[in-house]
Scaffold this active site. Structure first.
Site, PDB file in Angstrom:
ATOM      1  NE  ARG A  95      -3.464   0.417   2.933  1.00 61.75           N
ATOM      2  CZ  ARG A  95      -3.773  -0.137   4.099  1.00 61.75           C
ATOM      3  NH1 ARG A  95      -3.018   0.088   5.160  1.00 61.75           N
ATOM      4  NH2 ARG A  95      -4.824  -0.915   4.205  1.00 61.75           N
ATOM      5  CE1 TYR A  96       0.580   4.327   4.289  1.00 60.04           C
ATOM      6  CE2 TYR A  96       0.843   2.109   5.158  1.00 60.04           C
ATOM      7  CZ  TYR A  96       0.219   3.342   5.187  1.00 60.04           C
ATOM      8  OH  TYR A  96      -0.751   3.579   6.118  1.00 60.04           O
ATOM      9  NE  ARG A  99       5.150   1.932   6.311  1.00 59.60           N
ATOM     10  CZ  ARG A  99       4.818   3.141   5.856  1.00 59.60           C
ATOM     11  NH1 ARG A  99       5.408   3.655   4.794  1.00 59.60           N
ATOM     12  NH2 ARG A  99       3.864   3.830   6.447  1.00 59.60           N
ATOM     13  CB  CYS A 108      -3.895 -16.031  15.716  1.00 58.96           C
ATOM     14  SG  CYS A 108      -4.031 -14.835  14.380  1.00 58.96           S
ATOM     15  CB  CYS A 112      -8.476 -10.673  19.130  1.00 58.24           C
ATOM     16  SG  CYS A 112      -6.751 -11.111  19.465  1.00 58.24           S
ATOM     17  CB  CYS A 115      -9.421 -10.151  14.701  1.00 58.38           C
ATOM     18  SG  CYS A 115      -8.211 -10.231  13.367  1.00 58.38           S
ATOM     19  NE  ARG A 117      -4.818  -8.093   7.556  1.00 66.09           N
ATOM     20  CZ  ARG A 117      -3.668  -7.659   8.091  1.00 66.09           C
ATOM     21  NH1 ARG A 117      -3.084  -8.331   9.045  1.00 66.09           N
ATOM     22  NH2 ARG A 117      -3.089  -6.574   7.622  1.00 66.09           N
ATOM     23  CG  ASP A 276      -9.193  -1.375  11.654  1.00 68.69           C
ATOM     24  OD1 ASP A 276      -9.109  -0.179  11.309  1.00 68.69           O
ATOM     25  OD2 ASP A 276      -8.203  -2.087  11.907  1.00 68.69           O
ATOM     26  CG  ASP A 313      -5.730   0.985   8.249  1.00 70.88           C
ATOM     27  OD1 ASP A 313      -5.860   1.432   7.092  1.00 70.88           O
ATOM     28  OD2 ASP A 313      -4.876   0.142   8.567  1.00 70.88           O
ATOM     29  CE  LYS A 320      -1.969   0.410  10.284  1.00 70.61           C
ATOM     30  NZ  LYS A 320      -1.430  -0.182   9.027  1.00 70.61           N
TER      31      LYS A 320
HETATM   32  C1  LIG Z   1      -0.359  -0.796   8.812  1.00 67.25           C
HETATM   33  C2  LIG Z   1       0.261  -1.092   7.545  1.00 67.25           C
HETATM   34  C3  LIG Z   1       1.619  -0.833   7.320  1.00 67.25           C
HETATM   35  C4  LIG Z   1       2.507  -0.272   8.407  1.00 67.25           C
HETATM   36  O1  LIG Z   1       2.248   1.068   8.642  1.00 67.25           O
HETATM   37  P1  LIG Z   1       3.203   1.882   9.612  1.00 67.25           P
HETATM   38  O2  LIG Z   1       2.526   3.209   9.736  1.00 67.25           O
HETATM   39  O3  LIG Z   1       4.553   1.957   8.973  1.00 67.25           O
HETATM   40  O4  LIG Z   1       3.253   1.140  10.912  1.00 67.25           O
HETATM   41  C5  LIG Z   1       2.150  -1.113   6.098  1.00 67.25           C
HETATM   42  N1  LIG Z   1       1.401  -1.617   5.101  1.00 67.25           N
HETATM   43  C6  LIG Z   1       0.100  -1.858   5.261  1.00 67.25           C
HETATM   44  C7  LIG Z   1      -0.665  -2.414   4.133  1.00 67.25           C
HETATM   45  C8  LIG Z   1      -0.529  -1.601   6.494  1.00 67.25           C
HETATM   46  O5  LIG Z   1      -1.818  -1.872   6.659  1.00 67.25           O
HETATM   47  S1  SF4 Z   2      -5.899  -9.334  16.268  1.00 65.28           S
HETATM   48 FE1  SF4 Z   2      -6.435 -10.874  14.701  1.00 65.28          FE
HETATM   49  S2  SF4 Z   2      -4.497 -11.317  13.678  1.00 65.28           S
HETATM   50 FE2  SF4 Z   2      -3.980 -10.360  15.651  1.00 65.28          FE
HETATM   51  S3  SF4 Z   2      -3.743 -12.086  17.080  1.00 65.28           S
HETATM   52 FE3  SF4 Z   2      -5.848 -11.366  17.263  1.00 65.28          FE
HETATM   53  S4  SF4 Z   2      -6.973 -12.703  15.846  1.00 65.28           S
HETATM   54 FE4  SF4 Z   2      -4.817 -12.868  15.285  1.00 65.28          FE
END
Ligand SMILES: *Cc1c(COP(=O)(O)O)cnc(C)c1O
Ligand code: SF4
Length: 355
Positions: A95-96, A99, A108, A112, A115, A117, A276, A313, A320
């Protein structure tokens, strides 16, 4: 009742939840629809911190399913932060520019209940097989702008020491990748996971940072402290991320205690995430105004080392952003009103501003 029996294995279904004394037969009936949609897993370590059903226990509510998860709220999304929009090859979200997220597994130690995801975690077909890992590494290799690889998931520390060592080794051989960051709940969910084999796997030439997901000071047992210490003593900087959760950590007192404990254990608070919009999570939601008020309550009261950045986010995959509170206001870009940590407002003239 068997509720005081010492747990030896993780709770993975409702029968086991009831047998552990964490839900009555009646409650279990109401939860069938919940666990069909969203996986449950509670490690023996976490069980040792829960013991009895108690919705005022900040650890219980994070892990034990609730029928409130069946509530539907407008605006809730399957993919709240738009991972899929920026997925380049399976398991790689770019996305960025500098990174990528690399998600080798969606498993996991614990699931949670809030979560982000949750529609993906715990699904076996989401894990990358060796050909898919190879494709992911090829993608990273062929993009020299990738400076940092963030292992996420799922929890990347669920991988065996052997698989993790192989992945770390491959990543550390990529010249342009200077940082490998690991987002994990393992030290908190299953501190016994932080052993010599894991530490050896993380010992690569590239800088390795570990970001631990932790939301309440009660999660930091003596075993967890030891797991943190093993990582920091191995030369790995530790950061933390927390999710702002109603009924878990939405008070200045609770957040202060957590952040101070983390810093005293050599863990630097990094992000406090606004929740989220994952499905069935509304009962955990705080408003942004409340989040900003809490952050304002921390500022000044706590050492700057203890302050995370409050982040949103943006739904749809836009990334974010910090969401305040803001301490600076101006109508003209040169004269400002600045609010101090007590809430008093002061004037500031930016003499370098163009008029
Ligand atoms: C959260 C996230 C990151 C990391 O973001 P930082 O602000 O550097 O912590 C990088 N890529 C994606 C897709 C993300 O969701
Ligand atoms: S927040 Fe989601 S990805 Fe992170 S440990 Fe909990 S269940 Fe796993």
């Amino acid at each position: 009742m068997t509720q005081n029996r010492r747990a030896v294995s993780a709770i993975k279904n409702l029968t086991e939840l009831e047998a552990a004394g964490l839900a009555s037969a009646d409650e279990v009936c109401g939860l069938t629809g919940v666990v069909e949609n969203f996986n449950m897993r509670i490690t023996p370590h976490v069980q040792s911190l829960i013991k009895v059903p108690d919705v005022s226990n900040p650890i219980y509510v994070q892990y034990v399913p609730s029928k409130l998860e069946l509530n539907k709220t407008q605006g809730e999304l399957v993919d709240p932060i738009g991972d899929a929009i920026h997925e380049k090859v399976k398991g790689v979200t770019h996305r960025y520019p500098d990174r990528v997220l690399l998600k080798p597994t969606h498993t996991c130690h614990v699931y949670c209940r809030f979560c982000f995801r949750r529609e993906k975690v715990g699904k076996a077909d989401e894990a990358l097989d060796s050909a898919e890992i190879k494709a992911a590494l090829d993608y990273i290799r062929s993009h020299p702008e990738i400076w940092e690889v963030i292992l996420s998931g799922g929890d990347p520390l669920v991988l065996s020491d052997r698989r993790l060592a192989k992945l770390m080794d491959e990543l550390s051989k990529i010249q342009h990748v200077l940082v490998i960051r690991i987002h994990t709940r393992s030290p908190v969910a299953d501190p016994s996971r932080i052993g010599d084999g894991l530490l050896a796997a993380l010992k690569v030439r590239t800088a390795v940072y570990v970001v631990v997901h932790v939301n309440h000071v009660n999660e930091i047992s003596d075993d967890v402290k030891l797991a943190f210490a093993k990582l920091t003593d191995a030369g790995i900087p530790l950061l933390s991320q927390s999710v702002l959760l109603k009924g878990v950590n939405n008070s200045v007192e609770t957040l202060s205690t957590l952040m101070r404990e983390l810093v005293a254990l050599r863990v630097k608070p990094y992000y406090l995430h606004h929740l989220d919009k994952a499905k069935g999570t509304e009962h955990f939601r705080c408003s942004i105004v409340e989040g900003q008020r809490l952050m304002q309550g921390l500022r000044g009261r706590l050492s700057g080392l203890c302050l995370p950045t409050y982040m949103l986010d943006i739904p749809g995959g836009f990334g974010k952003v910090p969401i305040g509170p803001t301490y600076l206001q101006s109508d003209n870009g040169s004269t400002y009103h600045v609010t101090d940590f007590r809430g008093e407002v002061h004037g500031y003239l930016d003499s370098a501003a163009e008029d």
